[in-house]
Design an enzyme around this catalytic site. Structure first.
Site, PDB file in Angstrom:
ATOM      1  N   LYS A  10     -25.243 -71.982  40.300  1.00  0.00           N
ATOM      2  CA  LYS A  10     -25.041 -72.732  39.044  1.00  0.00           C
ATOM      3  C   LYS A  10     -23.766 -72.252  38.339  1.00  0.00           C
ATOM      4  O   LYS A  10     -22.977 -73.057  37.848  1.00  0.00           O
ATOM      5  CB  LYS A  10     -26.268 -72.581  38.130  1.00  0.00           C
ATOM      6  CG  LYS A  10     -27.486 -73.344  38.666  1.00  0.00           C
ATOM      7  CD  LYS A  10     -28.774 -73.052  37.910  1.00  0.00           C
ATOM      8  CE  LYS A  10     -29.953 -73.715  38.638  1.00  0.00           C
ATOM      9  NZ  LYS A  10     -31.259 -73.447  38.020  1.00  0.00           N
ATOM     10  N   GLN A  70     -34.080 -69.432  33.977  1.00  0.00           N
ATOM     11  CA  GLN A  70     -34.444 -69.597  35.380  1.00  0.00           C
ATOM     12  C   GLN A  70     -35.914 -69.231  35.595  1.00  0.00           C
ATOM     13  O   GLN A  70     -36.374 -68.181  35.146  1.00  0.00           O
ATOM     14  CB  GLN A  70     -33.521 -68.735  36.263  1.00  0.00           C
ATOM     15  CG  GLN A  70     -33.681 -68.966  37.749  1.00  0.00           C
ATOM     16  CD  GLN A  70     -33.252 -70.362  38.222  1.00  0.00           C
ATOM     17  OE1 GLN A  70     -32.423 -71.017  37.592  1.00  0.00           O
ATOM     18  NE2 GLN A  70     -33.830 -70.813  39.313  1.00  0.00           N
ATOM     19  N   ASP A  89     -32.248 -78.449  31.403  1.00  0.00           N
ATOM     20  CA  ASP A  89     -33.206 -78.535  32.512  1.00  0.00           C
ATOM     21  C   ASP A  89     -34.154 -79.727  32.338  1.00  0.00           C
ATOM     22  O   ASP A  89     -34.824 -80.131  33.287  1.00  0.00           O
ATOM     23  CB  ASP A  89     -34.069 -77.262  32.564  1.00  0.00           C
ATOM     24  CG  ASP A  89     -33.629 -76.292  33.644  1.00  0.00           C
ATOM     25  OD1 ASP A  89     -33.030 -76.741  34.636  1.00  0.00           O
ATOM     26  OD2 ASP A  89     -33.897 -75.088  33.480  1.00  0.00           O
TER      27      ASP A  89
HETATM   28  N1  GUN Z   1     -36.580 -72.628  39.335  1.00  0.00           N
HETATM   29  C1  GUN Z   1     -36.556 -73.484  40.383  1.00  0.00           C
HETATM   30  N2  GUN Z   1     -35.905 -74.618  40.050  1.00  0.00           N
HETATM   31  C2  GUN Z   1     -35.505 -74.462  38.764  1.00  0.00           C
HETATM   32  C3  GUN Z   1     -34.776 -75.297  37.881  1.00  0.00           C
HETATM   33  O1  GUN Z   1     -34.386 -76.427  38.178  1.00  0.00           O
HETATM   34  N3  GUN Z   1     -34.561 -74.772  36.642  1.00  0.00           N
HETATM   35  C4  GUN Z   1     -35.004 -73.553  36.272  1.00  0.00           C
HETATM   36  N4  GUN Z   1     -34.756 -73.155  35.025  1.00  0.00           N
HETATM   37  N5  GUN Z   1     -35.688 -72.763  37.078  1.00  0.00           N
HETATM   38  C5  GUN Z   1     -35.928 -73.219  38.321  1.00  0.00           C
END
Ligand code: GUN
Length: 294
Positions: A52, A96, A119
Site C-alpha cells: 500500500k 490494517q 477502507d
Molecule cells: N486485512 C485484509 N484486507 C484488509 C483490507 O482491505 N483493509 C484492512 N484495513 N485490513 C485488511
C-alpha cells in the site's frame, strides 16, 4: 476464454491517478495523504501494508506508516485513531486487520471518522452502499466492479452467484451487483458454508464471484459453459518449490475451470492488484473531499 489482466488494468489506473495528482498539485492543491496503522508484525499484514505504501508513492500520494507493538491497549489505539481523525493533513487512513485478540475490531472500525474511512468498513459507509448513496466502497468489491467495467462485461439481468458472505467482500459485492447501475443490475445469489446445494446453484450462474477463502473450491463441474469467473481467493499454500515457501492459491481450480469460461481472473494477477488500486482511488477521492458532497 479471455484472461482478465488485473495487473495491467491496475497499472493503468495508478497512472491515471498519478496524472490527476500532478494536475491537482500543479494547480496549487493538496497532495493526498494516506496513513496506515499497523499493529504487531504479522507477515501477511506487513506485506499488504508495504504494498500500500509503495502504491502511494507510485500515485504521487504522501503516506505515513504508523506502527504499534502487539501489546498496545484498545484504549491507546482508540486514542491514536482520534488523533488521525483530527489531523487535517491526513485525508484518509486504514487500520490494517486483523488486530490482536484483546482489541475489538468493530470498536476500532467505528472509531474512524467515516469521511476518512478509505477502507469503507465503517457502518455509515456500509449502510450508504447498501442503499445506493455515495460512499467509500471497500477495496476488493470496488476493484471487481472496475474490472467488469473496463472489460465491458455485461451484468444486466445476469445471474451472479457470490460465494462467501464476509463483511469485506461477499456482502458488499452482492450489494453492488444488485444495484441499479452498470455494472450491476444482476440477479444475485449469495452462497456460504450453510448452503447445502452450492454446486447446483453455481451451475446456474452467468457470473461466479468466489470469495470463500477455500483454495480450489470451484471445480469445472460447477461452472456453466461461457460463465464469467472472478476469483478473490488468496490463500498461501505451502510450496517447497517456491523461494518464499508458499504459493498464492485462489478459490478456483484455474486449469480445469478456465477452458469453460468466457472470462476468468488468474491468481495472482487478477482481483488482487485491483484491491490496492481501489484503495488508492478512495484516497484520491478523500483528498478531493468530494465523496459525501452529493
Ligand atoms: N486485512 C485484509 N484486507 C484488509 C483490507 O482491505 N483493509 C484492512 N484495513 N485490513 C485488511
Amino acid at each position: 476464454m479471455q484472461l482478465i489482466d488485473g495487473k495491467s488494468i491496475s497499472a493503468q489506473i495508478k497512472q491515471e491517478i498519478a496524472d490527476e495528482v500532478k494536475e491537482i498539485v500543479a494547480a496549487g492543491g493538496k497532495r493526498p495523504h494516506l496513513a496506515a496503522v499497523l499493529v504487531g508484525h504479522d507477515g501477511g499484514s506487513e506485506s499488504y501494508v508495504a504494498h500500500k505504501v509503495k502504491a502511494c508513492e507510485q500515485c504521487g500520494f504522501k503516506s505515513s506508516l504508523i506502527r504499534f507493538e502487539n501489546d498496545i491497549t484498545e484504549e491507546q489505539l482508540l486514542a491514536e485513531i482520534d488523533k488521525l481523525n483530527n489531523d487535517d493533513d491526513i485525508d484518509g487512513f486504514i487500520v490494517q486487520l486483523p488486530l490482536p485478540k484483546h482489541i475489538r475490531e468493530q470498536k476500532v472500525i467505528e472509531a474512524i471518522d467515516y469521511h476518512k474511512d478509505v477502507d469503507g468498513f465503517h457502518p455509515i459507509n456500509v449502510g450508504r452502499l447498501s442503499i445506493g448513496l455515495p460512499c467509500f466502497v471497500s477495496a476488493t468489491p470496488s476493484g471487481i466492479i472496475e474490472l467488469l467495467r473496463r472489460y465491458n462485461i455485461d451484468t444486466k439481468g445476469k445471474h451472479c452467484v457470490v460465494l462467501g458472505r464476509s463483511n469485506i467482500v461477499g456482502k458488499p459485492i452482492a450489494a453492488l451487483m444488485m444495484q441499479k447501475s452498470n455494472p450491476g443490475n444482476a440477479t444475485v445469489t449469495v452462497c456460504h458454508s450453510g448452503t447445502p446445494n452450492i454446486k447446483e446453484i453455481c451451475r446456474t450462474a452467468d457470473i461466479i464471484i468466489a470469495a470463500m477463502g477455500c483454495p480450489n473450491f470451484v471445480t469445472a463441474d460447477m461452472v456453466k459453459e461461457g460463465a464469467v469467473v472472478l476469483d478473490v481467493g488468496t490463500t498461501r499454500l505451502p510450496d517447497p518449490n517456491s523461494p518464499k515457501g508458499w504459493k498464492l492459491t485462489g478459490d478456483v481450480c484455474f486449469d480445469e475451470v478456465a477452458p469453460r469460461c468466457s472470462y476468468i481472473t488468474p491468481v495472482p494477477g487478477g482481483v488482487g492488484p485491483m484491491t490496492i488500486v481501489s484503495l488508492m482511488r478512495n484516497t484520491l477521492m478523500a483528498g478531493k473531499k468530494c465523496v459525501f458532497d452529493s
